[in-house]
Design an enzyme around this catalytic site. Structure first.
Site, PDB file in Angstrom:
ATOM      1  CE1 TYR A   1       6.652  28.448  -9.836  1.00 53.39           C
ATOM      2  CE2 TYR A   1       6.455  26.060  -9.831  1.00 53.39           C
ATOM      3  CZ  TYR A   1       6.065  27.291  -9.350  1.00 53.39           C
ATOM      4  OH  TYR A   1       5.102  27.373  -8.368  1.00 53.39           O
TER       5      TYR A   1
ATOM      6  CB  ALA B   1      15.932  25.719 -10.760  1.00 57.89           C
TER       7      ALA B   1
END
EC number: 1.1.1.-
Length: 287
Positions: free
Chosen positions: A178, A180
């Protein structure tokens, strides 16, 4: 010395946010495409835009919830409000949504990207499959929607408003894929802002960094893991709208998130300490 530095930064941030040139009348008649509008901050955004007299196209995955929000927007005074149910996990969805909005509104003044997705049930959170799914929903669909809407926004000298979180600026634990995707948003739209500026394209990009807000299901989802205090959803949504309408580069709500982002590069050890204060490590590991 650190105390003086933090105090000075706090004063500067206070002065920055106190300077508010927001004119609510500027949104009357504005053509807005809002994603993730069925619940959460997206729902509150829809209601604020409706009160301000904007023309709306709302989209989200849950059609029944969207219909409820559309009905409420009409009661609040939105002159035009349409909806289209769409699943942003599908690469075809962004094109359908943007074309629908252009057909219904005749163009766009604001594209407000707010939808999010967590890993589907049955997927391991840090698996390649879950990461691919999360990147499609939380990043690639944002890129697709932007690319498709940009010609209309260029014509109207409009605004892109991107709703993100602190996890797109400050890495933390137990949120790998998430986070990233959110970091990817910051990089993409930061670079796009520079490209538009160099090309003299008058489209504003406002990045909004929001925290946990006080919807019951959101608070319940992190109960026992996060210690962070939830923020009022309507106030967070209004901060997003103000930022978009004033063409601000960034919005932080609550404002202390701006300070934490600055600490990331300058004082990494205090930053890590702040993050640990908001996280119950033993509970997060158990999850």
């Amino acid at each position: 010395m650190k105390v003086l530095l933090l105090t000075g930064l706090g004063a500067l941030l206070f002065a920055y946010y106190w300077d508010d040139s927001f004119d609510p009348a500027s949104l009357q008649g504005a053509r807005v495409l809002l994603t993730g509008a069925s619940a959460g901050v997206g729902e509150e955004l829809a209601y604020h835009y409706a009160r301000l007299g904007s023309h709306l196209v709302l989209t989200a995955h849950a059609e029944a919830l969207l219909q409820k929000v559309v009905g409420n927007c009409r009661k609040l005074g939105a002159p035009k409000v349409f909806y289209i149910a769409a699943d942003m996990a599908s690469p075809e969805a962004p094109e359908h949504v943007v074309q629908f909005a252009l057909d219904k509104l005749g163009g766009l003044d604001y594209l407000v990207l707010n939808h999010i997705g967590g890993a589907p049930a049955g997927m391991r959170v840090r698996s390649a499959q879950a990461t691919h799914w999360l990147m499609q929903v939380n990043f690639l669909s944002y890129v697709q929607l932007t690319s498709l809407a940009l010609p209309s926004l260029t014509d109207s000298k409009g605004s892109l408003v991107v709703v993100s979180t602190l996890l797109g600026h400050v890495p933390t634990s137990f949120s790998t894929p998430y986070s990233a995707a959110k970091f990817a948003l910051d990089g993409f739209f930061g670079s796009l802002r520079r490209e538009l500026d160099v090309q003299d394209v008058n489209v504003a990009i406002t990045m909004c960094v929001l925290g946990l807000w006080d919807r019951a299901s959101t608070v319940e989802g992190v109960r026992g893991v996060a210690r962070a205090k939830a923020s009022p959803g309507p106030k967070a949504a209004l901060a997003v709208i103000r930022g978009g309408a004033t063409r601000a580069a960034c919005v932080f709500y609550p404002w202390r998130f701006h300070l934490l982002c600055l600490l990331r590069g300058w004082l990494p050890h205090p930053r890590a300490w702040f993050i640990r204060q908001d996280l119950n490590i033993s509970a997060a590991v158990a999850v």
